[in-house]
Design an enzyme around this catalytic site. Structure first.
Site, PDB file in Angstrom:
ATOM      1  N   ASN A   1      37.309  47.540 -83.053  1.00 41.41           N
ATOM      2  CA  ASN A   1      37.428  47.534 -81.590  1.00 41.41           C
ATOM      3  C   ASN A   1      38.377  46.393 -81.224  1.00 41.41           C
ATOM      4  O   ASN A   1      37.996  45.231 -81.260  1.00 41.41           O
ATOM      5  CB  ASN A   1      36.050  47.344 -80.960  1.00 41.41           C
ATOM      6  CG  ASN A   1      36.109  47.230 -79.442  1.00 41.41           C
ATOM      7  OD1 ASN A   1      37.131  47.531 -78.824  1.00 41.41           O
ATOM      8  ND2 ASN A   1      35.015  46.806 -78.845  1.00 41.41           N
TER       9      ASN A   1
ATOM     10  N   LYS B   1      39.575  45.631 -78.394  1.00 42.43           N
ATOM     11  CA  LYS B   1      39.311  45.071 -77.052  1.00 42.43           C
ATOM     12  C   LYS B   1      40.635  44.851 -76.309  1.00 42.43           C
ATOM     13  O   LYS B   1      41.567  45.633 -76.463  1.00 42.43           O
ATOM     14  CB  LYS B   1      38.453  43.812 -77.160  1.00 42.43           C
ATOM     15  CG  LYS B   1      37.144  44.058 -77.923  1.00 42.43           C
ATOM     16  CD  LYS B   1      36.185  42.901 -77.843  1.00 42.43           C
ATOM     17  CE  LYS B   1      34.912  43.214 -78.631  1.00 42.43           C
ATOM     18  NZ  LYS B   1      33.901  42.148 -78.498  1.00 42.43           N
TER      19      LYS B   1
ATOM     20  N   HIS C   1      29.405  49.775 -74.546  1.00 42.29           N
ATOM     21  CA  HIS C   1      29.572  48.440 -75.119  1.00 42.29           C
ATOM     22  C   HIS C   1      29.005  47.408 -74.144  1.00 42.29           C
ATOM     23  O   HIS C   1      29.093  47.567 -72.925  1.00 42.29           O
ATOM     24  CB  HIS C   1      31.050  48.165 -75.394  1.00 42.29           C
ATOM     25  CG  HIS C   1      31.277  46.958 -76.255  1.00 42.29           C
ATOM     26  ND1 HIS C   1      31.210  45.679 -75.758  1.00 42.29           N
ATOM     27  CD2 HIS C   1      31.549  46.839 -77.576  1.00 42.29           C
ATOM     28  CE1 HIS C   1      31.440  44.824 -76.744  1.00 42.29           C
ATOM     29  NE2 HIS C   1      31.643  45.503 -77.864  1.00 42.29           N
TER      30      HIS C   1
ATOM     31  N   GLU D   1      30.005  44.693 -73.141  1.00 41.58           N
ATOM     32  CA  GLU D   1      30.973  44.155 -72.175  1.00 41.58           C
ATOM     33  C   GLU D   1      31.152  45.105 -71.005  1.00 41.58           C
ATOM     34  O   GLU D   1      31.360  44.665 -69.863  1.00 41.58           O
ATOM     35  CB  GLU D   1      32.302  43.875 -72.889  1.00 41.58           C
ATOM     36  CG  GLU D   1      32.185  42.695 -73.853  1.00 41.58           C
ATOM     37  CD  GLU D   1      33.219  42.688 -74.972  1.00 41.58           C
ATOM     38  OE1 GLU D   1      33.109  41.809 -75.850  1.00 41.58           O
ATOM     39  OE2 GLU D   1      34.107  43.557 -74.986  1.00 41.58           O
TER      40      GLU D   1
ATOM     41  N   GLU E   1      24.463  46.424 -81.573  1.00 41.54           N
ATOM     42  CA  GLU E   1      25.198  45.183 -81.360  1.00 41.54           C
ATOM     43  C   GLU E   1      24.354  44.209 -80.547  1.00 41.54           C
ATOM     44  O   GLU E   1      24.313  44.307 -79.313  1.00 41.54           O
ATOM     45  CB  GLU E   1      26.506  45.463 -80.611  1.00 41.54           C
ATOM     46  CG  GLU E   1      27.496  46.278 -81.395  1.00 41.54           C
ATOM     47  CD  GLU E   1      28.913  46.100 -80.858  1.00 41.54           C
ATOM     48  OE1 GLU E   1      29.788  45.716 -81.648  1.00 41.54           O
ATOM     49  OE2 GLU E   1      29.117  46.312 -79.656  1.00 41.54           O
TER      50      GLU E   1
ATOM     51  N   GLY F   1      31.103  38.100 -80.665  1.00 39.65           N
ATOM     52  CA  GLY F   1      32.131  37.104 -80.376  1.00 39.65           C
ATOM     53  C   GLY F   1      31.638  35.669 -80.360  1.00 39.65           C
ATOM     54  O   GLY F   1      32.352  34.761 -79.943  1.00 39.65           O
TER      55      GLY F   1
ATOM     56  N   SER G   1      29.821  39.845 -84.725  1.00 40.16           N
ATOM     57  CA  SER G   1      30.376  38.824 -85.621  1.00 40.16           C
ATOM     58  C   SER G   1      30.314  39.234 -87.084  1.00 40.16           C
ATOM     59  O   SER G   1      30.000  38.426 -87.969  1.00 40.16           O
ATOM     60  CB  SER G   1      29.681  37.472 -85.392  1.00 40.16           C
ATOM     61  OG  SER G   1      29.902  36.992 -84.080  1.00 40.16           O
TER      62      SER G   1
END
Length: 256
Positions: free
Chosen positions: A9, A11, A95, A97, A167, A173, A212
Site C-alpha cells: 500500500n 499510500k 483502511h 486511515e 491491521e 506506521g 509495521s
C-alpha cells in the site's frame, strides 16, 4: 492450502520516476519467487502507468480505495468499474486511515465491499482496533463488529475470493508491531468468527497482517498458521525491503 498474498500500500507517496524505478526494482527482485502472490496499490493517478510497467510480470495491480457509486455527479470519486477497466484487481477498503480521516463507517465499508464484489474484483477488507481499544481488551469485539457489518448483510459466502487484512491501528506506521503470537491469536479469532457462519469459507479466506511489517519481523509472523501474508505500508516503497517480505511469505508457505 491457502496461497499467501503480500500487497504494498503506497499510500500518498510517489511520482512518475519513482513508479518506474520501484516497479523495475520489484520485477528484478521477485522474478524467481513463487509460492506467494504479490500486488501493489499506488495512488490512483499512477495506476495506468503502473499497469503498463507491470505488463507481462507476476505482480498484480491494486487500488487504495473505491466509491460506492458507479457513475454520476460524484466529483473526485473513482468507481469499481473504472478500477476494473484500468486493470486493478485487489481493492483496499476500510483502511484505518479512511475510517479515521474520512469518517468511513462500518456500514459504508460494507457497501464498498458489495460494490467491489459485484464488479468481480477482490476486496481487501481492513479491520483492527485502536491502542485504547486494545488496552481495554476490546480487540475481539471491535474486529467482530467490523466483520459483522459484512456478514449480517451479505452472509459468509461473500468472503470467498476475498482478503481480510488485520491491521491493529496502534501498529500502523508507528514502528510498533503485534508479536507473532498476538497477531496469530487475532487471526485465529477472525477465522473462527467467520467459521461460525461457514467453516469451509473461513478455512479458505486469506487473512493478512498489517502494521509495521518489515524485513526483520516478516518471517516469524508468516510462520503462524493463520497469517497468510501482509498488507505492507512503508516497507513497500523500497524494492529490496519489500522483496524480503515477499520471499519470507513464500518460504513460510513451503514450510507449512
Amino acid at each position: 492450502m491457502r496461497h499467501p498474498l503480500v500487497m504494498g500500500n503506497w499510500k500518498l507517496n510517489g511520482n512518475k520516476n519513482m513508479v518506474n524505478e520501484l516497479i523495475t526494482g520489484l520485477r528484478n527482485e521477485l522474478s524467481s519467487v513463487d509460492g506467494c502472490d504479490v500486488a501493489i496499490a499506488p495512488p490512483f493517478i499512477y495506476l495506468d502507468q503502473a499497469k503498463h510497467q507491470l505488463s507481462g510480470g507476476r505482480i498484480v495491480l491494486g487500488a487504495q480505495n473505491v466509491d460506492i457509486n458507479l457513475s454520476g455527479a460524484f466529483t473526485g470519486e473513482t468507481s469499481a468499474n473504472m478500477l476494473k477497466d484500468i486493470g486493478a484487481k485487489f481493492i483496499i477498503i476500510g483502511h484505518s486511515e479512511r475510517r479515521t480521516y474520512h469518517k468511513e463507517s462500518d456500514e459504508l465499508i460494507a457497501e464498498k465491499f458489495a460494490v467491489v464484489k459485484e464488479a468481480g474484483l477482490v476486496p481487501v477488507l481492513c479491520i483492527g482496533e485502536t491502542e485504547a481499544e486494545n488496552e481495554a481488551g476490546q480487540t475481539e469485539a471491535v474486529c467482530a463488529k467490523q466483520l459483522d457489518a459484512v456478514l449480517k448483510t451479505m452472509g459468509a459466502k461473500v468472503f470467498e475470493n476475498t482478503v481480510i487484512a488485520y491491521e491493529p491501528v496502534w501498529a500502523i506506521g508507528t514502528g510498533k508491531s503485534a508479536t507473532p503470537a498476538q497477531a496469530q491469536a487475532v487471526h485465529k479469532f477472525i477465522r473462527d468468527h467467520i467459521a461460525k457462519h461457514d467453516a469451509e469459507t473461513a478455512a479458505k479466506v486469506i487473512i493478512q497482517y498489517g502494521g509495521s511489517v518489515n524485513a526483520d519481523n516478516a518471517a516469524e509472523l508468516f510462520s503462524q498458521p493463520d497469517i497468510d501474508g501482509a498488507l505492507v505500508g512503508g516497507a513497500s516503497l523500497k524494492a529490496d525491503a519489500f522483496a524480503v517480505i515477499v520471499k519470507a511469505a513464500a518460504a513460510a508457505k513451503k514450510a507449512k
